[in-house]
Scaffold this active site. Sequence first.
Site, PDB file in Angstrom:
ATOM      1  N   ASP A   1      39.110  35.149  32.781  1.00 15.90           N
ATOM      2  CA  ASP A   1      38.387  36.404  32.531  1.00 15.90           C
ATOM      3  C   ASP A   1      36.938  36.107  32.150  1.00 15.90           C
ATOM      4  O   ASP A   1      36.669  35.451  31.147  1.00 15.90           O
ATOM      5  CB  ASP A   1      39.084  37.166  31.400  1.00 15.90           C
ATOM      6  CG  ASP A   1      38.619  38.616  31.294  1.00 15.90           C
ATOM      7  OD1 ASP A   1      37.467  38.913  31.653  1.00 15.90           O
ATOM      8  OD2 ASP A   1      39.419  39.455  30.827  1.00 15.90           O
TER       9      ASP A   1
ATOM     10  N   SER B   1      41.671  46.660  28.552  1.00 14.87           N
ATOM     11  CA  SER B   1      40.231  46.437  28.445  1.00 14.87           C
ATOM     12  C   SER B   1      39.669  47.246  27.267  1.00 14.87           C
ATOM     13  O   SER B   1      40.155  47.107  26.143  1.00 14.87           O
ATOM     14  CB  SER B   1      39.554  46.799  29.775  1.00 14.87           C
ATOM     15  OG  SER B   1      38.216  46.389  29.803  1.00 14.87           O
TER      16      SER B   1
ATOM     17  N   HIS C   1      39.776  39.420  34.787  1.00 13.81           N
ATOM     18  CA  HIS C   1      39.869  40.650  34.021  1.00 13.81           C
ATOM     19  C   HIS C   1      40.588  41.755  34.777  1.00 13.81           C
ATOM     20  O   HIS C   1      41.325  42.538  34.176  1.00 13.81           O
ATOM     21  CB  HIS C   1      38.458  41.119  33.642  1.00 13.81           C
ATOM     22  CG  HIS C   1      38.433  42.242  32.652  1.00 13.81           C
ATOM     23  ND1 HIS C   1      38.688  42.056  31.310  1.00 13.81           N
ATOM     24  CD2 HIS C   1      38.181  43.567  32.797  1.00 13.81           C
ATOM     25  CE1 HIS C   1      38.595  43.206  30.670  1.00 13.81           C
ATOM     26  NE2 HIS C   1      38.290  44.149  31.559  1.00 13.81           N
TER      27      HIS C   1
END
Length: 407
Positions: free
Chosen positions: A263, A191, A294
């Site tokens: 995501d 991320s 995600h």
Amino acid sequence: MGANCAASVSIGCLFCCQGCNAEKLRNAFTFLPPQSSYMVEEETDSSDGSRKGSFQYVSDVLKKFAFYQQAARNADVHVLRTSRGERIPIVWVRNKEVNSAPSMAPGSGRKSRLVILHCHGNATDIGVMMGPYFEMCKQLGCEVVGVEYSGYGASTGLPSSSNTLADVEAAYNFVVSQGVPAERIVVYGQSVGSGPALGLASRKLVGGLVLHSPLLSGIKVIDPQPNKCCKPSCVYSCFDFFHNDRAMKSVTCPAFVIHGCADEIIPLYHGVRLAQAAPGHCRWPGYFPPEAGHNDIVETNATEYFMQLAAFMRNVRERADGVSTEPPCCGIGKPAQIEMGDMSLNQDREEMRYIEPVVGPEDGRYEQLRRGYGGGAAKASGSARELQSVPPIAGAQEPAPWLGSRS
């Protein structure tokens, strides 16, 4: 008003609300440090300039969770000083209890194992990540060094893009100082952690790069229509940060991109374009699971995730051992053919004893910004998440912890 214009206006309003301070604005919607899940008691000075310490969970959930206690017993803690003057803890995790292979931990003097230098997401800390770190050690036969960011957990300072870059570089320098060859270090950015990970891999020698749900850049995350004009990343390009799309062109090691097709926090095209941006000789086929979002790529198909990662790690290890290998250039989204006998992978999936932590915000703040509503980011104070107990996964005997909630 078009979507790009609305989002750009929203960012402009937030900029004014933050006193026209670009750094303050970036930090407001990028870094969300949770309440610390652990503490570090510094004990002794080391000859390498770090301080050794003991790791203790302060989260009641993690204190009761046997897998996390086992992870802590298999970790060494070091407190480092960064080039920006902050003090950050790192955890060096390895499977001491069953590992008979040579170790690369400080003082071991052996150089055969790979070390993953892990940069976590923006809504967690290394305490919550101890489960995934230890699982990587068990499944991949490697060691994991988890890096804490300034302003997170037991670190000093405030979180910022500049500080995270310094944090990861300090950890890298420490690992190399312990005798680990740079070509045996795999930098793993998840991320927001893709920013410091790619920043390091584009400037330092490393053996491999893994980007898990990465972003093209800090502001590109909130572009509603990335192929049209007036998007925020163009209007505010001078304020942008974590220029991963540029940095990817400078990597010299195999680069593996993992991104869920579902995501909604960082859209899929970020991962696809980053995979395409890697130099041809560094481009490893990406892994894009169709049903994953995600925060649940591992949970969606843990076996496939570790198979894909193990194949990549095997390639890095062969390169470090002097075996001439090239990434299997079979397309950005087409996985390489994997032979199970060629990998060091633990096939016993019942031993996976944690739920994948929430590493990115699930409160819709980025989607609000894409729609031109700035409320989510404007009130981002960084303490919005609490540890919760959820039902155990198959084979587990106790509740598993994670951060936040899932839909």
